[in-house]
Design an enzyme around this catalytic site. Structure first.
Site, PDB file in Angstrom:
ATOM      1  N   LYS A  68      95.270  29.677 -70.858  1.00  0.00           N
ATOM      2  CA  LYS A  68      94.444  29.133 -69.764  1.00  0.00           C
ATOM      3  C   LYS A  68      93.381  30.158 -69.425  1.00  0.00           C
ATOM      4  CE  LYS A  68      94.236  25.510 -67.025  1.00  0.00           C
ATOM      5  NZ  LYS A  68      94.703  24.122 -67.269  1.00  0.00           N
ATOM      6  N   ASP A 105      89.077  21.865 -67.153  1.00  0.00           N
ATOM      7  CA  ASP A 105      90.039  21.774 -66.046  1.00  0.00           C
ATOM      8  C   ASP A 105      89.160  21.605 -64.804  1.00  0.00           C
ATOM      9  OD1 ASP A 105      93.136  22.303 -65.496  1.00  0.00           O
ATOM     10  OD2 ASP A 105      92.081  23.315 -63.887  1.00  0.00           O
TER      11      ASP A 105
HETATM   12  P1  NDP Z   1      87.843  17.956 -61.317  1.00  0.00           P
HETATM   13  O1  NDP Z   1      87.069  19.188 -61.121  1.00  0.00           O
HETATM   14  O2  NDP Z   1      87.280  16.841 -62.084  1.00  0.00           O
HETATM   15  O3  NDP Z   1      88.289  17.369 -59.908  1.00  0.00           O
HETATM   16  C1  NDP Z   1      89.036  18.124 -59.015  1.00  0.00           C
HETATM   17  C2  NDP Z   1      89.347  17.289 -57.808  1.00  0.00           C
HETATM   18  O4  NDP Z   1      90.322  17.949 -57.010  1.00  0.00           O
HETATM   19  C3  NDP Z   1      88.135  17.077 -56.915  1.00  0.00           C
HETATM   20  O5  NDP Z   1      88.251  15.875 -56.237  1.00  0.00           O
HETATM   21  C4  NDP Z   1      88.262  18.254 -55.964  1.00  0.00           C
HETATM   22  O6  NDP Z   1      87.577  18.085 -54.732  1.00  0.00           O
HETATM   23  C5  NDP Z   1      89.750  18.309 -55.748  1.00  0.00           C
HETATM   24  N1  NDP Z   1      90.130  19.691 -55.413  1.00  0.00           N
HETATM   25  C6  NDP Z   1      89.936  20.791 -56.162  1.00  0.00           C
HETATM   26  N2  NDP Z   1      90.348  21.883 -55.521  1.00  0.00           N
HETATM   27  C7  NDP Z   1      90.824  21.445 -54.351  1.00  0.00           C
HETATM   28  C8  NDP Z   1      91.401  22.105 -53.242  1.00  0.00           C
HETATM   29  N3  NDP Z   1      91.551  23.446 -53.210  1.00  0.00           N
HETATM   30  N4  NDP Z   1      91.821  21.333 -52.201  1.00  0.00           N
HETATM   31  C9  NDP Z   1      91.649  19.985 -52.217  1.00  0.00           C
HETATM   32  N5  NDP Z   1      91.090  19.310 -53.261  1.00  0.00           N
HETATM   33  C10 NDP Z   1      90.688  20.041 -54.286  1.00  0.00           C
HETATM   34  O7  NDP Z   1      89.241  18.439 -61.948  1.00  0.00           O
HETATM   35  P2  NDP Z   1      90.335  17.590 -62.733  1.00  0.00           P
HETATM   36  O8  NDP Z   1      90.402  16.208 -62.221  1.00  0.00           O
HETATM   37  O9  NDP Z   1      90.134  17.830 -64.161  1.00  0.00           O
HETATM   38  O10 NDP Z   1      91.663  18.384 -62.316  1.00  0.00           O
HETATM   39  C11 NDP Z   1      92.496  17.982 -61.240  1.00  0.00           C
HETATM   40  C12 NDP Z   1      93.882  18.557 -61.442  1.00  0.00           C
HETATM   41  O11 NDP Z   1      94.433  18.058 -62.672  1.00  0.00           O
HETATM   42  C13 NDP Z   1      93.971  20.082 -61.566  1.00  0.00           C
HETATM   43  O12 NDP Z   1      95.178  20.521 -61.005  1.00  0.00           O
HETATM   44  C14 NDP Z   1      94.000  20.305 -63.062  1.00  0.00           C
HETATM   45  O13 NDP Z   1      94.594  21.542 -63.394  1.00  0.00           O
HETATM   46  C15 NDP Z   1      94.852  19.133 -63.503  1.00  0.00           C
HETATM   47  N6  NDP Z   1      94.755  18.727 -64.899  1.00  0.00           N
HETATM   48  C16 NDP Z   1      93.553  18.435 -65.481  1.00  0.00           C
HETATM   49  C17 NDP Z   1      93.499  18.041 -66.793  1.00  0.00           C
HETATM   50  C18 NDP Z   1      92.234  17.633 -67.455  1.00  0.00           C
HETATM   51  O14 NDP Z   1      92.281  17.250 -68.615  1.00  0.00           O
HETATM   52  N7  NDP Z   1      91.101  17.681 -66.801  1.00  0.00           N
HETATM   53  C19 NDP Z   1      94.722  17.975 -67.611  1.00  0.00           C
HETATM   54  C20 NDP Z   1      95.934  18.234 -66.893  1.00  0.00           C
HETATM   55  C21 NDP Z   1      95.923  18.605 -65.593  1.00  0.00           C
HETATM   56  P3  NDP Z   1      86.223  18.898 -54.432  1.00  0.00           P
HETATM   57  O15 NDP Z   1      85.165  18.183 -55.196  1.00  0.00           O
HETATM   58  O16 NDP Z   1      86.060  18.835 -52.959  1.00  0.00           O
HETATM   59  O17 NDP Z   1      86.435  20.305 -54.918  1.00  0.00           O
HETATM   60  O1  2IT Z   2      96.074  21.491 -67.535  1.00  0.00           O
HETATM   61  C1  2IT Z   2      95.778  20.986 -68.642  1.00  0.00           C
HETATM   62  O2  2IT Z   2      96.652  20.583 -69.419  1.00  0.00           O
HETATM   63  C2  2IT Z   2      94.361  20.858 -68.991  1.00  0.00           C
HETATM   64  N1  2IT Z   2      93.511  21.204 -68.180  1.00  0.00           N
HETATM   65  C3  2IT Z   2      93.968  20.337 -70.334  1.00  0.00           C
HETATM   66  C4  2IT Z   2      94.026  21.421 -71.360  1.00  0.00           C
HETATM   67  C5  2IT Z   2      93.471  21.073 -72.718  1.00  0.00           C
HETATM   68  O3  2IT Z   2      93.472  21.987 -73.552  1.00  0.00           O
HETATM   69  O4  2IT Z   2      93.063  19.938 -72.967  1.00  0.00           O
END
Ligand code: NDP
Ligand code: 2IT
Length: 450
Positions: free
Chosen positions: A129, A169
């Site tokens: 990561k 992420d």
């Molecule tokens: P994005 O950046 O697309 O979206 C993040 C979202 O979460 C936004 O709505 C953001 O709001 C909100 N957010 C972020 N930080 C905070 C905080 N401190 N408090 C409240 N809300 C918050 O990210 P993703 O959708 O990709 O990721 C969301 C989650 O999913 C994370 O935990 C990530 O690690 C996990 N994840 C993502 C994967 C992927 O493929 N993208 C895979 C597996 C897990 P704001 O705009 O106000 O910051």
């Molecule tokens: O938390 C996660 O699994 C991710 N943000 C996706 C990682 C990846 O390599 O696609």
């Protein structure tokens, strides 16, 4: 609380001593070590291999300066990270997070969890990561590009298509991946699959954008079907966040016949009793990069509430936290239970505090932990790597079918492990143990140096 096993207690104390002031990392390690109690009881020979002592220490941790010039000509400095946690079963693999809260503890908790998650997918990927405390909010495209180029100038020395393959992420999507891929290619003169989540015109996989959210729904659907003979049809669903994971979780939930009534961002949440209109959300978040509060201005009958945590007070059948770590605490979990929640599955990484997890498990709520439930994103990244290696691409239907199958298998691996080790239905324990077994075996056979 002390561990039952003196050995696990010792491992945890060493981690605590080596990583002071890293609460997120210690939280993630503690949960996994707690899951190993029944493993140690049933297979004490695992202690001699030292795999548990080794797995909690990253193989490599890289921290670097990222300097770049903003639109006013001012020099800015951020901190960059990459943790290469474990390469026993494949090249390091895991996302990059750009958010002001990023620090060593956050990167290490995410990298540690990624080991088990990636193993659960059944694909050959180790755990890694990275990220930066850079805040993309309010930055121009030019600033984002210059930051990404500077970040990749250093990161490129440590990664490679067969070494370490980052992806997105929080704060890192197709735009950032594109800028970083371009810089890697410029520096190396190599067109290789060194990043996943790429655009479709230069090696990206169909369905990678949708994969985490879709995968979360495939997993949850299998969980509620197998554990309580339930479906999404007609269910009320609350989803936190409004980023990549939340948006595509909403899309699939709606396709499965559920009504999604709430979404959030870090400022507040929206409630739409008629069901969220996803095209409006996509326009606001994906096109305009604006705040979720805009939704209430555009959709009559919907409401906006300041403060993101209030979202857990909404009555629902299924809750899917998809924003960030520790966004749902014990009290909020109790509110969900009191309001009759049936299932909770984690789209975000470690969104439920340990107290929240305890509330769900004690009350018999079906609970899908992040390592299992959100593995669809990285699984599809694995499929992107396979397509890049073969210099070939699958259709959306092919990728989606593979993703679906992987998520169903992950549920059953976790469920079967929970049964085998005497805590049937505890998918937290089941996912940790099922993910661990393959990595432990690979580490054992590869000898003691990492
Ligand atoms: P994005 O950046 O697309 O979206 C993040 C979202 O979460 C936004 O709505 C953001 O709001 C909100 N957010 C972020 N930080 C905070 C905080 N401190 N408090 C409240 N809300 C918050 O990210 P993703 O959708 O990709 O990721 C969301 C989650 O999913 C994370 O935990 C990530 O690690 C996990 N994840 C993502 C994967 C992927 O493929 N993208 C895979 C597996 C897990 P704001 O705009 O106000 O910051
Ligand atoms: O938390 C996660 O699994 C991710 N943000 C996706 C990682 C990846 O390599 O696609």
């Amino acid at each position: 609380m002390a561990f039952k096993s003196a050995y696990l207690q010792g491992v945890y104390e060493t981690v605590e001593k080596r990583n002071p002031n890293e609460p997120e990392f210690l939280q993630a390690v503690r949960e996994v070590l707690e899951s190993f109690e029944p493993v140690i009881e049933k297979k004490p020979e695992i202690i001699e291999t030292g795999v548990i002592d080794r797995i909690v220490e990253p193989e490599r941790f890289i921290q670097f300066r990222v300097s770049w010039v903003d639109d006013n000509g001012k020099v800015q400095v951020n901190r960059g990270f990459r943790v290469q946690f474990n390469s026993a079963i494949g090249p390091y693999k895991g996302g990059l997070r750009f958010h002001p809260t990023v620090n060593a503890s956050v990167i290490k908790f995410l990298g540690f969890e990624q080991i088990f998650k990636n193993s659960l997918t059944g694909l050959p990927m180790g755990g890694g990561k990275g990220g930066s405390d850079f805040d993309p909010k309010g930055k121009s495209d030019g600033e984002i590009m210059r930051f990404c180029q500077s970040f990749m100038t250093e990161l490129s020395k440590h990664i490679g298509a067969d070494t370490d393959v980052p992806a997105g992420d929080i704060g890192v999507g197709a735009r950032e991946i594109g800028f970083m891929f371009g810089q890697y290619k410029r520096l190396r003169n190599e067109f290789v699959g060194v990043l996943t989540g790429k655009g479709l015109t230069y090696g990206g996989s169909l369905v990678r954008t949708e994969a985490t959210g879709y995968g979360l729904l495939y997993f949850t659907n299998e969980m509620i079907k197998c554990m309580k003979n339930e479906t999404f049809e007609g269910k009320t669903v609350v989803i936190s966040g409004s980023g990549n994971v939340a948006i595509y979780a909403t899309q699939k939930a709606q396709q499965l016949g559920a009504k999604v009534v709430a979404l959030s961002d870090s400022s507040g949440y929206i409630y739409d009793k008629n069901g969220i209109q996803l095209d409006v959300v996509k326009q606001i978040k994906e096109v305009e990069r604006a705040r979720i509060s805009e939704y209430a201005k555009r959709v009559p009958g919907s409401e906006y509430h300041e403060g993101c945590r209030g979202i857990w007070s909404i009555k629902c059948d299924i809750a899917l936290p998809c924003a960030t770590q520790n966004e749902l605490n014990g009290e909020e979990a109790q509110m969900l239970v009191d309001n009759g929640v049936m299932a909770v599955a984690e789209g975000a990484n470690m969104p439920s505090t340990p107290e929240a997890v305890e509330v769900f498990l004690k009350n018999g709520i079906m609970f899908g932990p992040a390592k299992a439930a959100n593995a669809g994103g990285v699984a599809t990244s694995g499929l992107e790597m396979a397509q890049n290696s073969a210099r070939y691409s699958w259709t959306a239907e092919e990728v989606d079918a593979k993703l679906h199958n992987i998520m169903i298998n992950i549920f059953h691996s976790a469920y079967n492990a929970s049964e085998e080790f005497g805590q049937k239905g505890n998918l937290v324990m089941g996912a940790n143990v099922a993910g661990f077994m393959k990595v432990a075996d690979a580490m054992k056979w590869q000898g003691v140096a990492y």
